[in-house]
Design an enzyme around this catalytic site. Structure first.
Site, short mmCIF file in Angstrom:
data_model
loop_
_atom_site.label_atom_id
_atom_site.label_comp_id
_atom_site.label_asym_id
_atom_site.label_seq_id
_atom_site.Cartn_x
_atom_site.Cartn_y
_atom_site.Cartn_z
N ARG A 1 -43.73 102.53 -72.41
CA ARG A 1 -42.97 103.24 -73.23
C ARG A 1 -41.87 103.38 -72.32
O ARG A 1 -42.04 103.28 -71.29
CB ARG A 1 -43.43 104.36 -73.70
CG ARG A 1 -44.00 105.30 -72.64
CD ARG A 1 -44.65 106.83 -73.32
NE ARG A 1 -44.80 107.63 -72.24
CZ ARG A 1 -45.16 108.92 -72.53
NH1 ARG A 1 -45.31 109.35 -73.99
NH2 ARG A 1 -45.65 109.72 -71.66
N CYS B 1 -32.68 101.02 -70.68
CA CYS B 1 -31.68 101.66 -69.88
C CYS B 1 -30.89 102.27 -70.67
O CYS B 1 -30.13 101.93 -71.68
CB CYS B 1 -30.88 100.42 -69.21
SG CYS B 1 -29.61 101.02 -68.06
N GLU C 1 -39.61 113.03 -74.16
CA GLU C 1 -39.61 113.08 -72.75
C GLU C 1 -38.64 112.28 -71.98
O GLU C 1 -39.14 111.18 -71.12
CB GLU C 1 -40.94 113.28 -72.24
CG GLU C 1 -41.95 114.02 -72.75
CD GLU C 1 -43.53 113.72 -72.29
OE1 GLU C 1 -43.67 112.65 -71.81
OE2 GLU C 1 -44.31 114.44 -72.90
N GLU D 1 -45.97 120.23 -76.66
CA GLU D 1 -47.03 119.65 -76.36
C GLU D 1 -47.87 120.37 -75.43
O GLU D 1 -47.27 120.67 -74.25
CB GLU D 1 -46.90 118.10 -75.66
CG GLU D 1 -46.28 117.03 -76.36
CD GLU D 1 -46.29 115.82 -75.85
OE1 GLU D 1 -46.70 115.48 -74.67
OE2 GLU D 1 -45.47 115.01 -76.42
N TRP E 1 -53.65 111.56 -66.82
CA TRP E 1 -52.60 111.05 -65.72
C TRP E 1 -52.65 111.48 -64.52
O TRP E 1 -51.74 111.29 -63.53
CB TRP E 1 -51.17 110.99 -66.49
CG TRP E 1 -51.01 112.40 -67.17
CD1 TRP E 1 -51.08 112.50 -68.45
CD2 TRP E 1 -50.34 113.40 -66.57
NE1 TRP E 1 -50.55 113.87 -68.89
CE2 TRP E 1 -50.18 114.41 -67.69
CE3 TRP E 1 -49.95 113.91 -65.31
CZ2 TRP E 1 -49.56 115.70 -67.51
CZ3 TRP E 1 -49.38 115.11 -65.30
CH2 TRP E 1 -49.12 115.94 -66.14
N GLU F 1 -53.84 106.46 -73.50
CA GLU F 1 -54.13 107.88 -73.29
C GLU F 1 -55.60 108.35 -73.99
O GLU F 1 -55.79 109.35 -74.37
CB GLU F 1 -53.11 108.82 -73.89
CG GLU F 1 -51.83 108.72 -73.23
CD GLU F 1 -50.67 109.69 -73.95
OE1 GLU F 1 -50.77 110.13 -75.03
OE2 GLU F 1 -49.70 109.70 -73.09
N MET G 1 -57.99 108.97 -72.36
CA MET G 1 -58.97 109.83 -71.79
C MET G 1 -58.30 111.14 -71.88
O MET G 1 -58.48 112.09 -71.15
CB MET G 1 -59.08 109.38 -70.29
CG MET G 1 -59.87 108.11 -70.24
SD MET G 1 -61.63 108.08 -70.69
CE MET G 1 -62.51 109.39 -69.60
ZN LIG Z 1 -46.22 113.68 -73.62
#
Ligand SMILES: [Zn+2]
Ligand SMILES: [Zn+2]
Ligand SMILES: [Zn+2]
Lengths: 634, 634, 634
Positions: free
Chosen positions: A105, A109, A144, A315, A323, A363, A365
């Site tokens: 993701r 640019c 983000e 979140e 991560w 994601e 985990m």
């Molecule tokens: Zn996030």
């Protein structure tokens, strides 16, 4: 204001047959908000121009029918694979010159015009379709910004845009050469088209070159975001948010925030402790399952400023993440404590990430409120508990904070460009002082670097602010409270040169930094009053010295309201100095035991125990991960 | 010979109105030399072919008028931006294959013919214009060859030149295949044009391939420099210097030095301690503000050899620098001590870098004699003090040293190519022995590896010399003094193969290295006499053993004048062995306390206290950073 | 079966005049085997199509005449330089996108069709010429597949082949999108030609993407090898081996092994201890000259499985190597001990690498049985001693092992892709359990992950097996012995997703892993029975709990024959649990002192002392590096 809870949900990940039950369970435990859509571009537009909205209509409808409000995300953080066929050069390039490919993701640019147009196109379509939806009660732009080091791109698109930006800013190469000091190593340019990006030079590039590239790159993020907010506002009255990430300083959050209605951030206390906090190993071990006791609070206070009072957690970590270097399970109760702490700092909403753990992809985990098999995970019950507690609470009234602390993104760029010593990091310095204030039990406001009115606070701190803004300097001049400036504050011009006369050039303070030194961690400079400077100290010529180092140099300059701090104090020195300054400012303090923190709203004092064992303090006992609230004396 | 002081000055950085006052202040504190010009190409030639000499004429004139002598630098370390339009492929390429771009300095590949021609062109113009200037009393070629890892370039230009160099050296691919042992992994070449540079191979390339690439790269530096010295000599009688950097071994300083009149080096004791010295943390902490007590002396002795007796410090650290991991402020007195130590080792001149701290560009945090606001920095006064002290001193007479220590750049390349153990570094080994000699209070001469007459010294050491030269071996054969050879000496051919018969093949010494082992730091091999071998030890078959390891192998071989050392001794073993050998060589020693060092000229004994506190020794007390001199008994 | 010794020999490195004497000395000390040819392509075919077999005919003839048997290697690990002119794109590309050049070895991409054809061509020529040679008694394909990280290539050839492989596997992009969960971040593909390799994505690529790329890459190795074995078998009846390297998991050794007659591995105990073993510093120091006491045994047992009973050591370390961070000399006796240990584990042959140390090229610092000057090195005598001892011994009969341990390459790929905690490594986990079994004195069989009959063993362990195979699960269901499954076993599907219902889904065991956490090394989870979980622990819902953690979660689940282990036990916990389970399984154990190990054949018990000092145990005393054998009671 009513406090609310929510959750992040990905209907496209699950069979449609499951949606209604999911929505019912969300409503059942008292959630208000559901964020959807922000990674679903390939399902909204499977082929260029072929839109598929039906599923999203039905998903939003199902959630709305259950009484939930939707936060709709623009999907621009995840352009589909077909986008690359249209814009093969839209990918960012890393500092080593490698193109950053498709397959995860944020693969774009910010400077690529073609992608900017695609972003505007999808946001327009989305806003047109859902701008008047009764269920869409808020928006999120992209996701983000800056995560995965995506602000600084070294692509051809960035190079072209940087040259244009420089031409706008300096008008002539001669002006740029002068401003950057390019005479230094025969680095003069005859044309803006000669200027490359500052990566891959033989040794360090001109710090002014880096500083402008960082400013430019930050501007590109704000520009990208503003296109989206302008479009959404044309079609919707719902407030617009963006979800910032923890300890990200690569772009100016205030600048992006100016175009938002709500600032929000993604709070992963355990991940952040593990992967982005300087702390002794014992501290990391002790708080491995709770998070640093001040890291969340700092960001709460920061985003309250970025959102001009309106802020959310978009979140919230509900369990182990996937991560960080190590990913422990939060201590039982932490998913509740974190939410309450956010509310105590004024959050309007706290949304857990995510509803159900996805058993596939990157994601898998990462925990959710539900396990992959839809059974409740521990945070499901903690969220429900918070919802229940909220139902019984009065609305929030914000509390005034006695202390303000400046946070300035340009300073982060300045010291990242030119740390001068391996350990000098802007966030680290500001957060170090923030922790000192928190240990004294204080409410803190984080403020913009161009704050022009300091009268709301009894004390103001501006550590490491590379260039003090004109409004702030003017405000300081008439400020009646106690101010603590330094170390390294006002020591650079905007193009990262040393000003002459020498720093700090503070109004009414006779002080000149004659010399600085960066120090290895094992070479502290003891202070006569106790404690020491570490990492950094300055040798100042000063008239009015409040405290000196053991080797005879001024450590704290000024004996009136304005003070200049000539080094990086260790905890002992910091606690002593802050206590003393609070005393002079008339701010009552209450030094707290390790891991216990407090925060006041207008009516209520909240206590949070970050320790892995119970703590007893001033007659109160809190269990591990415990939260306590008590009415404030009126 | 008269000792002198000087300074580095950049008139192009300052308004012309300031030049005369600057010159007057330089003269006032007793400086003799001013180095100018070495980064000013973009001001000498703002556009290709358009020369602007006026400002430089006036700058040199102003300095000369104040009675100062000018060292004029060729500006080839900083080709202007327009050069890249003429020679897009002149940039070096790093070991990862990335082009090293414009925007700092040293952005050229030594093998690029076009840039070599440009270098000759600008030097010709400069020499023509200033070769007979009454004020230009010395020259400097380029600036700090090799700094920022710029010797080894992996560009197309380097590849082509390397192939030519190999063809010259080997004449036929078959000869090269044999010399390199290319049969080993089917690496045979059928033509020189098949040979690539040794980077980016799947696993390590043939060490012979690396060794020749390193030899070639060193030759390219000498070739580049020689073009400049040849041109300058056609137009000027002033001596020519180059300013070498500390602990740089990527090219042969002796080879470049052969074309110079004066060797000079840039002495940054604190930066070097922080960023390029292996030492325990406690040592680095203790000497953080003074520098390692032997690092400067080693380079002084090295460059005395490189300059065949004539050497300078071209850049002397005056305060904190900007480029090391940590940059402390020198202890008061060190800017004086460092200068005096250089003079005690025979320096003709010591030039501080730089006159005034520049408030802009890459080195804005690098201190000067003046602050950016022109106020004196501490070293201003220390320089003035040294000038005053020099005025009252007799001229220098060099002293004879009883001990010679071989330093060989090819050995640095050999062991960088093939360390065999992570901790084996040539400079580290030689410097380790140098420190041992200094702890005994000795004057030391560093000598070339092809030194043919050893009779001036009572003791000669050649540790780690990969291939002992024919002249040196011949000299050893008739040497009457004590020699200490090894470890690892003479263990390789010039193409980095193991000679058969096996090493060390020393004349008259029955010794064969049957096996070597590299050792982790925590696995020392104790010696029966005390101390241990660390990092490296050899198992030898030998007739005549002076000392053994605790596990029964010869440690020191030979009981006459010639000794072979079969390992890397720790401090305890080294001190013991060196004391013993000095006794046999008739060299009186005086073991010194930590941080105290001495150096004799013909008439004077100098003492230097590198400690951060006073030291008392044999009736003398020196303060921290203290210097003491006393007449030598005739 | 008769046990034999051998050596690796490179006639092309030495003058032909030396061959006969070399052969005579080999025979003289009792060697049976000589491996030749595997790096000699440039001498077999100096120019494309011009074959030179004469020298190899004579070399093989000379060796054969001395009574030696030849292992003939295919030279495909070292394509000559001219190959690149024919196939410029045959080189592999590293994860950073850099082409891995010529100049060492293994410079080819397994997916390059042109090079696959060249490989088939040279193997055909070799097999035609020597397939019926009376002296060629075995073959080796290529050399050390995967060494130097050569399995995963990011070349265009690999990209094309990967797309084909995916098309074969999934048939449609939709199926692939579903299997990978590409909806997650809009990563859907519309065509296989859109799929790139998973390197250089902005953040981590989809783990399913990596997992399939790893599977594909492993398949490419097996395909490459199978071409060679098919060709050789058409021309020769001699058995075919490949020499695997230690701790290499990048391709499936069982899959390659299926096409071999003999598995062999290259045993470098000191190099492996230094460069590829996680162990405390004190352990590494203690065993620096002997190697880890279990590392060799593990690989012996692994390759016995890979070779379906037939296995060799093709390269045995004889002295210091050249490639580890530190390269100590083996303790006297270790070259004998290592060989005997291999024989005790069932090796048919042990070949030392190499006959004579080459004084040139990359491995010049790698010891041989002879020194470069042809004098015997210590291992020469130790090899002779082993040969003498073998002569007096009976033939081997293999022993049954009471315990089986699953080793599964796909699990190594799964956890390398998704460790979830920095310390989680599959080999490390399996080897950790292996060491625990060895400390109890047990014979161990390593078994394939698809083993369908577990009845030969009283106990079976399957730690960390990401996906338990259908045959293994079926076997477990009826297994009468004790099984220990977990941690993390059966927790993933083949495309690296989490299965729902949640893991471990073991037949007959009520156990659900509700949550996992990865832990920093300093955050152990104590067990009520003693010891702790480190690095990893799981929180399970389970009916039948044998043991719990101190914080109240099941640690060992199941009280019957099948057990699930919910974490990574430390040594204390592991020893306790294994002892207990062995007791239940009726397996007698004998806890051994540090560094002492034992291994039984059908008739003999062997003892090996890996300690650097003598050890006394149960009445036996073994010197350092000692080997002892005693008849087993029938
Ligand atoms: Zn996030
Ligand atoms: Zn310099
Ligand atoms: Zn090998």
């Amino acid at each position: 204001m009513k406090r609310t809870l929510g959750v992040c949900y990905y209907p496209e990940h699950w069979p449609e047959t499951q949606w209604a039950e999911d929505a019912a369970r969300m409503a059942d435990i008292g959630l208000t908000w559901v964020r959807v859509g922000e990674f679903a571009w390939s399902r909204m537009e499977p082929e260029p121009g072929r839109m598929e909205w039906d599923w999203l209509d039905r998903a939003i409808g199902t959630l709305g029918a259950a009484g939930l409000k939707v936060v709709l995300g623009t999907p621009t953080a995840t352009p589909p694979r077909w986008m690359l066929a249209r814009h093969p050069d839209m990918l960012a390039v890393d500092v080593h010159g490698r193109t950053r490919g498709f397959g995860s993701r944020r693969h774009y640019c910010f400077s690529h015009d073609g992608y900017n147009a695609e972003s505007a196109r999808i946001v327009t379509l989305l806003a047109e379709r859902y701008g008047r939806s009764p269920h869409v009660a808020a928006w999120q732009t992209d996701n983000e910004y800056a995560c995965h080091d995506t602000v600084l791109s070294y692509s051809d698109a960035a190079r072209r845009a940087f040259r244009d930006w420089l031409a706008q800013r300096y008008q002539s190469p001669e002006a740029l050469n002068r401003a950057w000091g390019n005479v230094f190593w025969s680095m003069d340019y005859a044309s803006f088209d000669e200027i490359d990006l500052p990566n891959l030079t033989v040794t360090e590039a001109n710090p002014a070159h880096w500083m402008d590239f960082r400013r430019f790159s930050s501007d590109q993020v704000a520009r990208f975001n503003r296109v989206q907010t302008d479009i959404i506002r044309r079609h919707s009255d719902a407030p617009i948010a963006h979800n910032y990430m923890g300890r990200i300083t690569d772009f100016d959050h205030f600048a992006v925030g100016a175009d938002l209605d709500i600032a929000s951030w993604d709070a992963y206390p355990l991940g952040f402790l593990s992967d982005r906090l300087e702390a002794p190993a014992e501290h990391k071990r002790r708080f491995a399952r709770q998070g640093d006791p001040d890291f969340q609070a700092f960001h709460h206070d920061l985003y309250r400023a970025v959102g001009r009072g309106r802020w959310w957690i978009m979140e919230q970590q509900p369990g182990p993440v996937n991560w960080a270097p190590h990913n422990p399970d939060p201590l039982p109760g932490m998913a509740r404590l974190w939410a309450w702490e956010a509310f105590a700092h004024g959050a309007e909403a706290v949304c857990y990430f995510r509803w159900r753990q996805a058993p596939f992809a990157q994601e898998q985990m990462h925990a959710g409120l539900l396990r992959p098999d839809s059974a409740p995970a521990p945070a499901f019950h903690e969220a429900a508990q918070v919802a229940g507690e909220l139902a019984g609470m009065d609305d929030v009234e914000p509390a005034a904070a006695p202390v303000a602390l400046v946070f300035d993104y340009a300073s982060a760029w300045a010291w990242a460009t030119q740390p001068q010593g391996r350990d000098f990091d802007y966030f680290r310095l500001v957060f170090h002082l923030y922790k000192g204030l928190r240990r004294l039990g204080l409410n803190i406001d984080i403020i913009r670097p161009d704050t022009a009115d300091l009268s709301p606070w009894r004390m103001v701190l501006a550590p490491g602010t590379a260039t003090l803004s004109k409004p702030f300097l003017a405000a300081l001049e008439t400020y009646k409270g106690v101010s603590l400036i330094g170390p390294r504050s006002n020591s650079k011009t905007e193009t990262l040169a040393i000003p002459v006369p020498l720093p700090p050039n503070l109004p009414g303070l006779a002080c000149t930094v004659a010399r600085v030194e960066s120090l290895p961690p094992d070479l502290p400079v003891p202070l006569t009053g106790g404690g020491a400077f570490t990492f950094w100290r300055e040798k100042c010529e000063a008239a009015d010295v409040a405290e000196t180092t053991a080797d005879g140099w001024p450590a704290l300059i000024g004996t009136g309201g304005m003070r200049y701090l000539a080094g990086w104090p260790d905890d002992a020195a910091l606690d002593r100095m802050l206590s003393d300054l609070c005393g002079r400012a008339g701010i009552p303090v209450e030094p707290l035991p390790e891991g216990l923190r407090r925060r006041d709203t207008a009516t209520t004092r909240f206590w949070f125990n970050y320790n892995p064992e119970p703590v007893t303090f001033a007659g109160r006992t809190l269990p591990a991960a415990g939260v306590l609230w008590e009415p404030l004396e009126p």
